[in-house]
Design an enzyme around this catalytic site. Structure first.
Site, PDB file in Angstrom:
ATOM      1  N   HIS A 341       0.830  -1.204   0.000  1.00  0.00           N
ATOM      2  CA  HIS A 341       0.000   0.000   0.000  1.00  0.00           C
ATOM      3  C   HIS A 341       0.869   1.260   0.000  1.00  0.00           C
ATOM      4  O   HIS A 341       0.646   2.184  -0.800  1.00  0.00           O
ATOM      5  CB  HIS A 341      -0.912  -0.012   1.229  1.00  0.00           C
ATOM      6  CG  HIS A 341      -1.603   1.274   1.498  1.00  0.00           C
ATOM      7  ND1 HIS A 341      -2.868   1.568   1.041  1.00  0.00           N
ATOM      8  CD2 HIS A 341      -1.190   2.395   2.178  1.00  0.00           C
ATOM      9  CE1 HIS A 341      -3.211   2.782   1.431  1.00  0.00           C
ATOM     10  NE2 HIS A 341      -2.209   3.304   2.125  1.00  0.00           N
ATOM     11  N   GLU A 342       1.875   1.304   0.891  1.00  0.00           N
ATOM     12  CA  GLU A 342       2.743   2.485   0.970  1.00  0.00           C
ATOM     13  C   GLU A 342       3.520   2.699  -0.322  1.00  0.00           C
ATOM     14  O   GLU A 342       3.676   3.832  -0.797  1.00  0.00           O
ATOM     15  CB  GLU A 342       3.708   2.344   2.154  1.00  0.00           C
ATOM     16  CG  GLU A 342       3.037   2.322   3.518  1.00  0.00           C
ATOM     17  CD  GLU A 342       2.260   3.595   3.797  1.00  0.00           C
ATOM     18  OE1 GLU A 342       2.665   4.672   3.316  1.00  0.00           O
ATOM     19  OE2 GLU A 342       1.225   3.514   4.494  1.00  0.00           O
ATOM     20  N   HIS A 345       1.621   4.429  -3.081  1.00  0.00           N
ATOM     21  CA  HIS A 345       1.641   5.899  -3.081  1.00  0.00           C
ATOM     22  C   HIS A 345       2.796   6.412  -3.942  1.00  0.00           C
ATOM     23  O   HIS A 345       2.653   7.390  -4.685  1.00  0.00           O
ATOM     24  CB  HIS A 345       1.789   6.420  -1.654  1.00  0.00           C
ATOM     25  CG  HIS A 345       0.551   6.308  -0.822  1.00  0.00           C
ATOM     26  ND1 HIS A 345      -0.659   6.837  -1.208  1.00  0.00           N
ATOM     27  CD2 HIS A 345       0.330   5.724   0.389  1.00  0.00           C
ATOM     28  CE1 HIS A 345      -1.569   6.593  -0.284  1.00  0.00           C
ATOM     29  NE2 HIS A 345      -0.991   5.914   0.700  1.00  0.00           N
ATOM     30  N   GLU A 421      -5.733   7.066  -0.883  1.00  0.00           N
ATOM     31  CA  GLU A 421      -5.702   5.853  -0.062  1.00  0.00           C
ATOM     32  C   GLU A 421      -6.413   4.699  -0.757  1.00  0.00           C
ATOM     33  O   GLU A 421      -5.931   3.559  -0.738  1.00  0.00           O
ATOM     34  CB  GLU A 421      -6.342   6.126   1.303  1.00  0.00           C
ATOM     35  CG  GLU A 421      -5.556   7.071   2.182  1.00  0.00           C
ATOM     36  CD  GLU A 421      -4.158   6.569   2.484  1.00  0.00           C
ATOM     37  OE1 GLU A 421      -4.003   5.359   2.731  1.00  0.00           O
ATOM     38  OE2 GLU A 421      -3.219   7.381   2.450  1.00  0.00           O
TER      39      GLU A 421
END
Length: 481
Positions: A341-342, A345, A421
């Site tokens: 997920h990070e 970004h 997100e």
């Protein structure tokens, strides 16, 4: 009705007849209280949700047990009550400072101190630095009781605080000193650039703040953060191999992976990456890792413990004595999903987009500052009739005059953040991490006692991350696949 109309007309006449500086001052004060009352209304709506939602909703049954639900409800209730009283105090304090002329008084005191040190009124930058030091010291002192209560009453009560009183004060003093070592030199250079920059000073000031922000982002984790927390390289093993493989798979230029001992301060968990160009590093809080969390095992078993100093061993013993006997953190597969997920970004350009938005806003603000800095009525509104100090101009314009714009911008950035997100979750899903991210989000929500039910208006205004149920719903289809 007639009397109300007459009163409104009378107030309108008084407003129109008031001098410009008085209208500016009242507008700033009224807007500040309007924002506070709006925030208080939203918080009241959310507290109502905490008070009335006493049982696990049906849709949450599969992901949250009743004990955890009740713990999170009580924790959020305490946090909300604390925010109400601390927010009310801050608003009253700010109002009293404005009404009693606190800003010009502190500027005068700063001038007296500078004069006694041999710097006359022509040394405006020196006086500005004294003013800034006194203002930040005042803020630190008045905020200390609230910070103590939050840490040693609320966080302690709900099992998150791992600090001792001695560690807390040592940390606070260190933070204040480090902040001044950065803030004062940067401010002095910014004021000097504004003074010598001529008609286009706003361009040079913007470029300077851009350079400073990039430097601070670059050096923070290597030189500033280690002053407060211990960073150790993630030991060789399966987790590190999988992190490096995932980074390589998406062309993320990873150079190092660190574990930070966040458990000395709090049992809340986190992870982030930093660095520019081909020099990226990943930082994992030990509280995120089930295998490294100080709450799960003795520190003597943790990597790097044999090299600790006597002072560090003492701090570890204090932290360990406060550790609560509960299992926390994520398994390796779930940690990889969180990192997916990070890294999403980064891959999707969210980091760059945020930097661009921030710098566009910074440039606009400096441009408008250049337009407004010559308006004497702005200074007169806050008690500066004979002088127009540059630092005071920055304070008045950026903090007070721009406050309506800042509120709108903050809301727009919150909306954008939620969109980012969801996109990062979708990226982790494309990496095949949907199932593990699903379980990781549930674990992190449980470990941090997040309350999964929220008022829609409070959520829309405040939540930079989507509510848990919305994120899980978006992952659910792929998880089942």
């Amino acid at each position: 009705m007639a009397s109300s109309a007459a009163a409104a007309a009378s107030l309108g006449d008084l407003w129109a007849e008031a001098p410009p500086e008085r209208r500016i001052f009242l507008a700033v004060l009224l807007f500040s209280w309007a924002v506070y009352l709006w925030e208080a209304l939203l918080a009241w709506r959310q507290r109502t949700v905490y008070r009335t939602t006493t049982h696990v909703p049906l849709e949450l049954g599969p992901i949250m047990d009743s004990e955890t639900f009740e713990k999170s409800r009580l924790y959020q209730l305490d946090k909300s009550a604390f925010s109400f009283w601390s927010g009310l105090y801050s608003e009253i304090e700010g109002t009293v400072i404005l009404l009693c002329g606190g800003i010009p008084f502190l500027w005068s005191v700063s001038g007296d101190i500078s004069s006694r040190a041999g710097f006359g009124s022509e040394y405006e930058i020196v006086q500005s630095l004294v003013f800034l030091l006194l203002a930040t010291l005042f803020s630190a002192v008045t905020g200390l009781p609230w910070s103590l209560y939050n840490t040693f009453v609320i966080e302690e009560k709900h099992g998150f605080n791992q600090q001792t009183l001695g560690f807390f004060f040592k940390d606070a003093i260190k933070k204040f000193i480090v902040t001044q070592c950065i803030l004062l030199p940067v401010t002095s250079l910014l004021l000097y650039i504004i003074k010598i920059g001529g008609d286009y000073f706003f361009i040079y000031a913007w470029l300077f703040t851009l350079a400073v922000s990039l430097v601070l982002v670059t050096i923070y984790a290597d030189y500033i953060a280690p002053l407060f927390d211990k960073f150790i390289p993630l030991p060789e093993g399966e987790l590190k191999q999988h992190i490096e493989a995932m980074a390589k798979n998406i062309n993320f230029p990873l150079t190092k992976v660190y574990v930070v001992e966040g458990s000395k301060r709090s049992s809340h968990s986190n992870a982030y990456f930093y660095g520019f160009f081909k020099n990226k590093r990943i930082v994992l809080f030990d509280t995120l890792l089930e295998d490294y969390s100080a709450l799960n095992k003795e520190r003597s078993e943790e990597p790097g413990s044999e090299t600790q100093t006597a002072e560090e061993n003492e701090e570890d013993a204090e932290a360990k004595s406060k550790a609560k006997s509960k299992k926390q953190g994520c398994k390796n597969e779930e940690v990889l999903a969180v990192l997916g997920h990070e890294l999403g970004h980064w891959k999707l350009g969210h980091t760059i987009k945020n930097i661009v938005i921030s710098q566009m806003n910074s440039f606009l603000c400096f441009f408008l500052f250049a337009v407004l800095i010559g308006r004497k009525e702005l200074f007169a509104a806050f008690g500066f009739y004979d002088a127009q100090p540059t630092l005071i101009g920055l304070l008045i314009i950026f903090q007070f005059i721009f406050s309506p714009y800042n509120e709108v911008l903050s809301f727009c950035l919150t909306v954008l953040s939620r969109r980012f997100e969801f996109q990062a979750d979708a990226f982790a899903k494309e990496l095949g991490k949907a199932k593990d991210l699903y379980s990781a989000l549930i674990k992190l929500n449980k470990d941090n006692l997040g309350f999964p039910v929220s008022d829609w208006l409070f959520s829309m205004w405040h939540y930079s991350h989507p509510p848990l149920l919305e994120r899980l719903q978006a992952l659910k289809e792929s998880k089942q696949d």
